[in-house]
Write a protein that holds these residues in place. Structure first.
Motif, PDB file in Angstrom:
ATOM      1  N   TRP A  53       0.827  -1.209   0.000  1.00 24.03           N
ATOM      2  CA  TRP A  53       0.000   0.000   0.000  1.00 24.03           C
ATOM      3  C   TRP A  53       0.862   1.259   0.000  1.00 24.03           C
ATOM      4  CZ3 TRP A  53      -5.061  -0.776   3.249  1.00 24.03           C
ATOM      5  CH2 TRP A  53      -5.794  -1.820   2.664  1.00 24.03           C
ATOM      6  N   GLN A  54       1.998   1.187   0.668  1.00 21.10           N
ATOM      7  CA  GLN A  54       2.931   2.314   0.617  1.00 21.10           C
ATOM      8  C   GLN A  54       3.447   2.496  -0.811  1.00 21.10           C
ATOM      9  OE1 GLN A  54       6.865   1.893   2.412  1.00 21.10           O
ATOM     10  NE2 GLN A  54       6.599   3.929   3.321  1.00 21.10           N
TER      11      GLN A  54
ATOM     12  N   SER B 133       0.801   4.245  -3.030  1.00 17.98           N
ATOM     13  CA  SER B 133       0.750   5.673  -2.770  1.00 17.98           C
ATOM     14  C   SER B 133       1.931   6.406  -3.406  1.00 17.98           C
ATOM     15  CB  SER B 133       0.731   5.900  -1.254  1.00 17.98           C
ATOM     16  OG  SER B 133       0.665   7.263  -0.959  1.00 17.98           O
ATOM     17  N   LYS B 134       3.121   5.864  -3.248  1.00 17.72           N
ATOM     18  CA  LYS B 134       4.321   6.515  -3.800  1.00 17.72           C
ATOM     19  C   LYS B 134       4.330   6.507  -5.326  1.00 17.72           C
ATOM     20  CE  LYS B 134       7.414   6.060   0.093  1.00 17.72           C
ATOM     21  NZ  LYS B 134       8.742   5.631   0.554  1.00 17.72           N
TER      22      LYS B 134
ATOM     23  N   LYS C 204       1.707   6.355  -7.266  1.00 15.86           N
ATOM     24  CA  LYS C 204       0.638   7.268  -7.688  1.00 15.86           C
ATOM     25  C   LYS C 204       1.105   8.717  -7.608  1.00 15.86           C
ATOM     26  CE  LYS C 204      -3.378   8.318  -9.101  1.00 15.86           C
ATOM     27  NZ  LYS C 204      -3.563   8.309 -10.525  1.00 15.86           N
ATOM     28  N   GLU C 205       1.856   9.068  -6.566  1.00 13.00           N
ATOM     29  CA  GLU C 205       2.381  10.428  -6.434  1.00 13.00           C
ATOM     30  C   GLU C 205       3.428  10.748  -7.490  1.00 13.00           C
ATOM     31  OE1 GLU C 205       3.931  11.000  -2.485  1.00 13.00           O
ATOM     32  OE2 GLU C 205       2.010  10.500  -1.551  1.00 13.00           O
TER      33      GLU C 205
ATOM     34  N   GLY D 252      -4.351  -2.074  -7.237  1.00 14.82           N
ATOM     35  CA  GLY D 252      -4.253  -2.285  -5.797  1.00 14.82           C
ATOM     36  C   GLY D 252      -4.398  -3.742  -5.409  1.00 14.82           C
TER      37      GLY D 252
ATOM     38  N   LYS E 234      -9.983   1.962   0.939  1.00 17.99           N
ATOM     39  CA  LYS E 234      -8.635   2.414   1.299  1.00 17.99           C
ATOM     40  C   LYS E 234      -7.737   2.444   0.068  1.00 17.99           C
ATOM     41  CE  LYS E 234      -5.175   3.512   3.959  1.00 17.99           C
ATOM     42  NZ  LYS E 234      -4.998   4.863   4.406  1.00 17.99           N
TER      43      LYS E 234
ATOM     44  N   GLU F 155      -8.522   5.414  -1.991  1.00 20.14           N
ATOM     45  CA  GLU F 155      -7.963   6.616  -1.359  1.00 20.14           C
ATOM     46  C   GLU F 155      -6.465   6.740  -1.625  1.00 20.14           C
ATOM     47  OE1 GLU F 155      -8.925   6.441   2.808  1.00 20.14           O
ATOM     48  OE2 GLU F 155     -11.084   6.546   2.421  1.00 20.14           O
ATOM     49  N   LEU F 156      -5.775   5.612  -1.690  1.00 22.24           N
ATOM     50  CA  LEU F 156      -4.338   5.617  -1.972  1.00 22.24           C
ATOM     51  C   LEU F 156      -4.039   5.912  -3.439  1.00 22.24           C
ATOM     52  CD1 LEU F 156      -3.257   2.503   0.121  1.00 22.24           C
ATOM     53  CD2 LEU F 156      -2.752   4.905   0.622  1.00 22.24           C
ATOM     54  N   GLY F 157      -5.070   5.783  -4.294  1.00 19.44           N
ATOM     55  CA  GLY F 157      -4.890   6.084  -5.709  1.00 19.44           C
ATOM     56  C   GLY F 157      -4.968   4.895  -6.633  1.00 19.44           C
TER      57      GLY F 157
END
Length: 181
Positions: free
Chosen positions: A119-120, A123-124, A126-127, A135, A146, A149-151
């Protein structure tokens, strides 16, 4: 480290005739494989480009935490359609120790225990890029929210399907009825 990419091209060209395929997933490395690791970003990028150019199908690149995943994700932007995540290598769970699964190739973990690591990564990635991320690590219905939300742009049901084969269908049915938050 491969210097001849003819095998990747031959495979890609063979896939070109498979009209019923929706996409091709390129698993850049399995943490369960007891072979030298190809962590060379340029090798992964080159194979992804070959598959993209010659297969006639969208490419999904499967990465794991042992890769330089952010750099690879940036370099394959526009080359692959999505990024998916592999199991987490045992060395992440047993830092500085030999994995209890070393005799079997090193081993890895997926599902709930891998969730925080993957999940980390979602998020990274996606950023850092515009490439959609698939996911994983879904164990509870709320995990779908969730992941969004993380992308995450899509979901992958893995280990949960082995434990409870009907549960992913129940989650998807409930998701479709309730819509996206």
């Amino acid at each position: 480290q491969p210097t001849d990419f003819s095998e990747a091209r031959a495979m890609a060209e063979a896939l070109k005739g498979c009209r019923r395929l929706v996409a091709v997933e390129y698993n850049a490395f399995s943490p369960n494989w007891n072979q030298p690791v190809v962590h060379e970003n340029d090798v992964i990028l080159r194979i992804a480009r070959i598959l993209n150019a010659h297969s006639g199908h969208p490419i999904i690149l499967k990465l794991h935490r042992g890769h330089d995943y952010l750099e690879i994700a940036r370099s394959v932007e526009g080359v692959v359609e999505a990024i998916s995540l592999n199991a987490v290598p045992a060395k992440v769970f047993f830092p500085g120790m030999e994995s209890p699964l070393a005799k079997l190739g090193g081993g890895s973990a997926s599902g709930l225990v891998a969730q925080p690591f993957n999940w980390q990564m979602i998020s990274k990635i996606k950023e850092a890029t515009r490439t959609p991320v698939i996911g994983s690590g879904i164990w509870f219905y709320e995990d779908l929210y969730k992941l969004r939300e993380l992308g995450a742009a899509a979901f992958s049901f893995g280990s949960l399907s082995l434990l409870s084969p009907r549960l992913p269908t129940k989650f998807v049915t409930r998701w479709r009825k309730g819509g996206v938050r």
